[in-house]
Every structure is written in C-alpha cells, then in structure tokens.
Design a protein around this motif. Structure first.
Motif, PDB file in Angstrom:
ATOM      1  N   ILE A 144       0.875  -1.170   0.000  1.00 41.77           N
ATOM      2  CA  ILE A 144       0.000   0.000   0.000  1.00 41.77           C
ATOM      3  C   ILE A 144       0.914   1.221   0.000  1.00 41.77           C
ATOM      4  O   ILE A 144       1.571   1.522   0.995  1.00 41.77           O
ATOM      5  N   LYS A 145       0.984   1.910  -1.141  1.00 43.69           N
ATOM      6  CA  LYS A 145       1.904   3.043  -1.280  1.00 43.69           C
ATOM      7  C   LYS A 145       1.215   4.318  -0.811  1.00 43.69           C
ATOM      8  O   LYS A 145       0.278   4.787  -1.436  1.00 43.69           O
ATOM      9  N   MET A 146       1.713   4.866   0.289  1.00 43.27           N
ATOM     10  CA  MET A 146       1.057   6.016   0.905  1.00 43.27           C
ATOM     11  C   MET A 146       1.808   7.302   0.566  1.00 43.27           C
ATOM     12  O   MET A 146       3.035   7.340   0.554  1.00 43.27           O
ATOM     13  N   LEU A 147       1.048   8.358   0.317  1.00 41.17           N
ATOM     14  CA  LEU A 147       1.601   9.670  -0.008  1.00 41.17           C
ATOM     15  C   LEU A 147       1.089  10.708   0.992  1.00 41.17           C
ATOM     16  O   LEU A 147       0.110  10.459   1.717  1.00 41.17           O
ATOM     17  N   PRO A 148       1.721  11.881   1.058  1.00 43.02           N
ATOM     18  CA  PRO A 148       1.153  12.980   1.854  1.00 43.02           C
ATOM     19  C   PRO A 148      -0.252  13.330   1.367  1.00 43.02           C
ATOM     20  O   PRO A 148      -0.738  12.787   0.366  1.00 43.02           O
ATOM     21  N   LEU A 149      -0.892  14.247   2.051  1.00 42.24           N
ATOM     22  CA  LEU A 149      -2.289  14.581   1.768  1.00 42.24           C
ATOM     23  C   LEU A 149      -2.485  15.088   0.345  1.00 42.24           C
ATOM     24  O   LEU A 149      -1.703  15.900  -0.156  1.00 42.24           O
ATOM     25  N   SER A 150      -3.546  14.611  -0.281  1.00 43.12           N
ATOM     26  CA  SER A 150      -3.998  15.209  -1.537  1.00 43.12           C
ATOM     27  C   SER A 150      -4.609  16.578  -1.233  1.00 43.12           C
ATOM     28  O   SER A 150      -4.817  16.936  -0.067  1.00 43.12           O
ATOM     29  N   PHE A 151      -4.921  17.330  -2.271  1.00 40.86           N
ATOM     30  CA  PHE A 151      -5.555  18.632  -2.057  1.00 40.86           C
ATOM     31  C   PHE A 151      -6.897  18.469  -1.361  1.00 40.86           C
ATOM     32  O   PHE A 151      -7.224  19.221  -0.430  1.00 40.86           O
ATOM     33  N   ALA A 192      -2.534  27.888  -0.589  1.00 41.67           N
ATOM     34  CA  ALA A 192      -2.007  27.432   0.706  1.00 41.67           C
ATOM     35  C   ALA A 192      -1.388  26.041   0.569  1.00 41.67           C
ATOM     36  O   ALA A 192      -0.327  25.760   1.151  1.00 41.67           O
ATOM     37  N   TYR A 193      -2.015  25.176  -0.216  1.00 33.46           N
ATOM     38  CA  TYR A 193      -1.496  23.820  -0.442  1.00 33.46           C
ATOM     39  C   TYR A 193      -0.153  23.876  -1.154  1.00 33.46           C
ATOM     40  O   TYR A 193       0.782  23.150  -0.804  1.00 33.46           O
ATOM     41  N   ILE A 194      -0.049  24.751  -2.154  1.00 32.77           N
ATOM     42  CA  ILE A 194       1.212  24.911  -2.888  1.00 32.77           C
ATOM     43  C   ILE A 194       2.309  25.451  -1.970  1.00 32.77           C
ATOM     44  O   ILE A 194       3.475  25.086  -2.089  1.00 32.77           O
ATOM     45  N   ARG A 195       1.936  26.269  -1.029  1.00 28.10           N
ATOM     46  CA  ARG A 195       2.915  26.876  -0.119  1.00 28.10           C
ATOM     47  C   ARG A 195       3.363  25.893   0.973  1.00 28.10           C
ATOM     48  O   ARG A 195       4.556  25.736   1.232  1.00 28.10           O
ATOM     49  N   PHE A 196       2.409  25.201   1.595  1.00 28.27           N
ATOM     50  CA  PHE A 196       2.714  24.393   2.778  1.00 28.27           C
ATOM     51  C   PHE A 196       2.801  22.897   2.505  1.00 28.27           C
ATOM     52  O   PHE A 196       3.371  22.155   3.305  1.00 28.27           O
ATOM     53  N   GLY A 197       2.229  22.436   1.394  1.00 26.64           N
ATOM     54  CA  GLY A 197       2.279  21.016   1.089  1.00 26.64           C
ATOM     55  C   GLY A 197       1.268  20.210   1.887  1.00 26.64           C
ATOM     56  O   GLY A 197       0.370  20.757   2.533  1.00 26.64           O
ATOM     57  N   GLY A 198       1.437  18.882   1.855  1.00 27.88           N
ATOM     58  CA  GLY A 198       0.428  17.999   2.408  1.00 27.88           C
ATOM     59  C   GLY A 198       0.874  17.096   3.540  1.00 27.88           C
ATOM     60  O   GLY A 198       0.241  16.066   3.791  1.00 27.88           O
ATOM     61  N   MET A 199       1.959  17.434   4.230  1.00 27.38           N
ATOM     62  CA  MET A 199       2.339  16.610   5.372  1.00 27.38           C
ATOM     63  C   MET A 199       1.280  16.750   6.468  1.00 27.38           C
ATOM     64  O   MET A 199       0.965  17.871   6.901  1.00 27.38           O
ATOM     65  N   PRO A 200       0.701  15.639   6.937  1.00 22.92           N
ATOM     66  CA  PRO A 200      -0.404  15.727   7.904  1.00 22.92           C
ATOM     67  C   PRO A 200      -0.057  16.501   9.168  1.00 22.92           C
ATOM     68  O   PRO A 200      -0.919  17.154   9.756  1.00 22.92           O
ATOM     69  N   LEU A 207      -1.240  26.735   9.567  1.00 21.60           N
ATOM     70  CA  LEU A 207      -0.738  27.247   8.293  1.00 21.60           C
ATOM     71  C   LEU A 207       0.036  28.540   8.528  1.00 21.60           C
ATOM     72  O   LEU A 207      -0.396  29.636   8.197  1.00 21.60           O
ATOM     73  N   ASN A 208       1.203  28.347   9.111  1.00 18.56           N
ATOM     74  CA  ASN A 208       2.107  29.448   9.418  1.00 18.56           C
ATOM     75  C   ASN A 208       3.494  29.040   8.951  1.00 18.56           C
ATOM     76  O   ASN A 208       3.969  27.946   9.274  1.00 18.56           O
ATOM     77  N   SER A 209       4.154  29.893   8.173  1.00 18.91           N
ATOM     78  CA  SER A 209       5.413  29.502   7.542  1.00 18.91           C
ATOM     79  C   SER A 209       6.460  29.060   8.559  1.00 18.91           C
ATOM     80  O   SER A 209       7.140  28.041   8.367  1.00 18.91           O
ATOM     81  N   GLU A 210       6.610  29.780   9.657  1.00 16.10           N
ATOM     82  CA  GLU A 210       7.663  29.457  10.617  1.00 16.10           C
ATOM     83  C   GLU A 210       7.453  28.093  11.250  1.00 16.10           C
ATOM     84  O   GLU A 210       8.358  27.253  11.292  1.00 16.10           O
ATOM     85  N   THR A 211       6.240  27.849  11.763  1.00 17.18           N
ATOM     86  CA  THR A 211       5.987  26.571  12.434  1.00 17.18           C
ATOM     87  C   THR A 211       5.918  25.418  11.434  1.00 17.18           C
ATOM     88  O   THR A 211       6.391  24.316  11.721  1.00 17.18           O
ATOM     89  N   ALA A 212       5.332  25.662  10.254  1.00 15.81           N
ATOM     90  CA  ALA A 212       5.236  24.605   9.247  1.00 15.81           C
ATOM     91  C   ALA A 212       6.619  24.180   8.781  1.00 15.81           C
ATOM     92  O   ALA A 212       6.909  22.984   8.646  1.00 15.81           O
ATOM     93  N   PHE A 213       7.502  25.151   8.537  1.00 16.04           N
ATOM     94  CA  PHE A 213       8.830  24.808   8.049  1.00 16.04           C
ATOM     95  C   PHE A 213       9.681  24.170   9.147  1.00 16.04           C
ATOM     96  O   PHE A 213      10.590  23.392   8.860  1.00 16.04           O
ATOM     97  N   VAL A 328       5.399  19.346  -2.079  1.00 15.36           N
ATOM     98  CA  VAL A 328       5.869  20.672  -2.506  1.00 15.36           C
ATOM     99  C   VAL A 328       6.193  21.564  -1.318  1.00 15.36           C
ATOM    100  O   VAL A 328       7.027  22.474  -1.427  1.00 15.36           O
ATOM    101  N   GLY A 329       5.580  21.337  -0.173  1.00 16.87           N
ATOM    102  CA  GLY A 329       5.950  22.084   1.024  1.00 16.87           C
ATOM    103  C   GLY A 329       7.391  21.791   1.433  1.00 16.87           C
ATOM    104  O   GLY A 329       8.124  22.687   1.857  1.00 16.87           O
ATOM    105  N   LEU A 330       7.792  20.540   1.278  1.00 17.52           N
ATOM    106  CA  LEU A 330       9.166  20.155   1.574  1.00 17.52           C
ATOM    107  C   LEU A 330      10.133  20.868   0.631  1.00 17.52           C
ATOM    108  O   LEU A 330      11.207  21.316   1.031  1.00 17.52           O
ATOM    109  N   ARG A 331       9.731  21.022  -0.629  1.00 16.89           N
ATOM    110  CA  ARG A 331      10.561  21.764  -1.587  1.00 16.89           C
ATOM    111  C   ARG A 331      10.692  23.228  -1.157  1.00 16.89           C
ATOM    112  O   ARG A 331      11.785  23.802  -1.214  1.00 16.89           O
ATOM    113  N   ASN A 332       9.593  23.839  -0.730  1.00 21.53           N
ATOM    114  CA  ASN A 332       9.650  25.241  -0.296  1.00 21.53           C
ATOM    115  C   ASN A 332      10.526  25.400   0.940  1.00 21.53           C
ATOM    116  O   ASN A 332      11.226  26.407   1.089  1.00 21.53           O
ATOM    117  N   TYR A 333      10.486  24.408   1.831  1.00 25.13           N
ATOM    118  CA  TYR A 333      11.368  24.440   3.002  1.00 25.13           C
ATOM    119  C   TYR A 333      12.832  24.406   2.553  1.00 25.13           C
ATOM    120  O   TYR A 333      13.678  25.146   3.067  1.00 25.13           O
TER     121      TYR A 333
END
Length: 446
Positions: A144-151, A192-200, A207-213, A328-333
C-alpha cells in the motif's frame, strides 16, 4: 493514546485498500516517506477492527521507534509476539517501522507459517521490499503506497468543506467553506497547499510559515539521518558517506523538478556551479557515486523518478527522465519561498495525484514533441499536458500541438492552473487544476 485515536482523521483511499485485503494471506506492507501518515493509518485499521467485533486481545501492536522495542532482535520479536497470542482466535499484528530490526523478515515469515494471523507492517524505505525480503515473500505481500495529503484531504484535514455555489449566470461552481460558513474560492486553498504542502503534521502546527517549516525540517532531517545515513550503516555498506554531497544532490533535484535530468548532468552541474570543490575531491564524483546517492533518495520516498516512453515506437527510452519531490511544502522548506516555479510545481502536484488515483505514469515522446504524462490504469490510458495557464493563444497552441500528433483514440487532456474558458478543443479536454484536484472519483479525471 485514546485521545490520539479520537482525533484521527480518515484516509479512506488507503484504509479501504487495507480493508479489502483483511484476512487474506498476503502481508500488508504500508510504505511511504516518514510522517506521511502510515502509523495513523494502522491505528485507523485497528479502530476499524475493533468496530467490527475484533477483541482487544486479538490485536498485537509494536512500534519499533519506541524505546520499548527499539533494540530487539528478530528472535526477541518472535518470542514477544508468541507470548501475546490470543487463545483460539486469530491475531492481528501491526508492526510500525519494522526495518529497524535486523533480519526482521525472518520473524514475519515465521509468524505467517506458525500462527493464525493477519499481518500489517510499515516501512519508510523501499529497501524494505528489496533483496532478501522479496525472495522470502515472493507473491505473498501487497504494498500500500502512501503519499502525503492530496488537495482534497488537505481541505478536509484543515477543517474546510467543499460545496457548490450558483453564480449570477446560473453556472454552478465549487466553493470552499470554513466552520463559520465563510466561502472561499478553491484557488485560495490551492495557494495554501502549494505553499505548505500535504504533510499531515502541519494540521497540528497551523498554516504558518515558521511553524510549518520547523515541522518540515524535522521530516527532512529524519529522512536523511535515519532512512539514508543510518540505513547505510545497518547494511554494512558505505556508499553514502558524505552528508554534504547528499544535501547538495537533494537541493539540485528539488530545484529541478520536472526538468529532464541524468545522473551525469547532476555531477556536471554541481561542478560547473562550484557547488563541489573539485580540488578537494580530486575530480568530480563518479557517476556510480551520484547514482548511489540518488538511489538512496528514491528508496526513502523523498523523490520519485519518471521514465520516458516513445508513443509511436511503444517502448521505454533510456534517455533523460525526470524527478518529482513527494511534497511541494518540503521543496519550499529546502529552497525558500522565492520564485516558486509555479509551472513545475503544478506538474509535480498533478503527477502525485495521478499516482493516488491508481495510474502508472510516464513521460510521452511523439516525434520531437513531449507529452507531460501518459497515465495508464487497468481501465484506460490518458495523455495529459500540464501548464500554468491556458489563457494566451500561443500557450494554447503550444500545449495542444503534441496531443494533436497522437493518432489513437485515447482521451487527451490539458490541465491548467489558470483557464478563463475551460472547453473541449479538437477533441482535447481542457480542465482547470482545481476542478481536477477536487474531483474525488478515482477512476475519472473529470
């Protein structure tokens, strides 16, 4: 523990797959990058079992990240589980991050042979399914291949709901509503999804850049340290010996998602841009070294590789493939919130959404033109172009041209981040990205 179970958010796409294989012979193996929700999925499955007349004593749960089990041998795991077996009833066994146990496959194989049981395990590295284990359980496991959250999951996890709203012209469009009933355009949530990504875990910190990153820094560090550097030590191999080179390759791949890339070009670019001090290294890293580092990143599920397929010749090509980052949130980090290369980010999001919907995905080549994705499942094949916008006539022609050159009758689609007038043109369907992502029917695109 109880509080955590109460607050579990549903991941129906994956839970339903586990339920489908319940009480079947194959070992259920949940794989995916760390912190994408594998442990929570196992708890959801346990909750499902308890709600369906499976008693507490039938469930055996071990998390090998816990100090309680961290240094156990395979033999000690076997002995412990044997002591926990229920009398005269089937056992349901859940083993989280079992790859930390050396020769763990011996214990799992013994459970299958010796006991009446149904086995579920998680792992954060594809090495889990290679080599000896594949030999041990050939044909006897399902992945079962699991991914971060979808949109759609991102919207749900953050407390929003999707509804419909009729505009002045009578056209019905999707809108997003918060708990107070306030309405938002889907694009606002997609931004917001493009900025922060889908990590649960971002749901817990907001949804705050400092805490999310900060959270994403923990994900990144854990993947690099535990699933790459420590794994190499456990394997007794020392291919991945330079953490700094590994970091530079990660940064390169993150910066080049969706670009045609070869192992040779990675090494050349690192040297040409002076990211590697050639004098210290007495030459650039060997191709085999770069290959080993990239392979480790693929095994840890932080990057995925996509191959190129010749549509006319009907064969996979050995020419340049592409890499996409799992979140993509990981990429922004990693790269910072600079010019985020929206076109390739959209492409990245579409690629993983296609994987979630059960497609095998490759890059298409038709003559001298490229098709972003060929998506194939058991029912059909689709040719898909992805673009940031379809509002300019020149862009429309550029994106439609490769699809027009394909002579078969399979569906041809353009997915656009922006599109004032989504229509079907020359038999090619044009879809807005938000409409594609909010369509939760896994078998169709719209």
């Amino acid at each position: 523990m109880l509080q955590k179970e109460v607050n579990l958010k549903s991941r129906d796409l994956y839970l339903n797959k586990l339920i489908t294989f319940k009480d079947t012979e194959p070992v259920k193996i949940i794989t995916g990058i760390r912190r994408c929700g594998k442990s929570s999925l196992m708890k959801l499955m346990i909750k499902y079992l308890k709600n369906n007349e499976i008693e507490d004593d039938q469930i055996i749960e071990m998390n090998f990240e816990s100090m309680d089990y961290r240094n156990m041998t395979a033999k000690e795991v076997y002995t412990y589980v044997k002591q926990q077996l229920p009398r005269g009833k089937r056992a349901y066994m859940f083993f989280d991050e079992i790859q930390r146990v050396e020769a763990w496959e011996d214990a799992i194989n013994s459970f299958r042979i010796d006991f009446d049981c149904d086995i579920y395990i998680t792992g954060s590295n594809a090495y889990l399914l290679s080599g000896e284990y594949a030999t041990y359980l050939a044909g006897r496991y399902v992945e079962i291949k699991m991914l971060p959250l979808s949109f759609s999951e991102f919207i749900d996890f953050h407390g929003y709901t999707v509804g419909e709203k009729q505009g002045p012209s009578g056209e019905v469009k999707k809108h997003i509503y918060d708990v107070n009933g306030e309405s938002y355009e889907p694009q606002e949530l997609l931004d917001a999804y493009i900025r922060f990504g889908g990590m649960p875990g971002i749901v817990d910190v907001g949804l705050n850049s400092e805490t999310a990153f900060t959270l994403l820094d923990g994900v990144y560090s854990t993947v690099v340290v535990r699933d790459i550097l420590e794994r190499e030590k456990r394997r007794g191999q020392r291919q991945i010996t330079d953490p700094e080179l590994l970091r530079k390759i990660i940064m390169f791949l993150a910066d080049n998602i969706g670009n045609s890339t070869s192992i040779t070009s990675i090494g050349n670019t690192l040297v040409n841009e002076r990211l590697i001090d050639v004098s210290e290294r007495k030459g650039k890293p060997a191709v085999q070294t770069i290959q080993a580092y990239v392979g480790a990143l693929l095994e840890s599920y932080i990057f995925y590789e996509i191959k190129r397929f010749d549509i006319k010749g009907k064969e996979y090509l050995r020419t340049l493939g592409k890499y996409y980052i799992v979140d993509v949130g990981l990429r922004n980090y990693l790269l910072g919130l600079r010019d985020m290369d929206t076109g390739h980010i959209i492409e990245n999001i579409v690629y993983f959404e296609l994987l979630r919907r059960g497609y095998d995905v490759s890059i298409g080549k038709v003559g001298d033109k490229e098709i972003d994705f060929i998506a194939i499942n058991t029912d059909t094949k689709r040719y898909i172009q992805v673009t940031e916008s379809m509002n300019e006539q020149s862009t429309r022609e550029r994106e439609l041209a490769p699809l027009r050159k394909i002579r078969d009758n399979y569906e041809k689609i353009v997915i656009a981040g922006e599109c004032v007038n989504p229509v079907t043109q020359d038999g090619i369907k044009i879809i807005k990205l938000t409409d594609f992502l909010l369509n939760t029917n896994q078998k169709v695109l719209l």
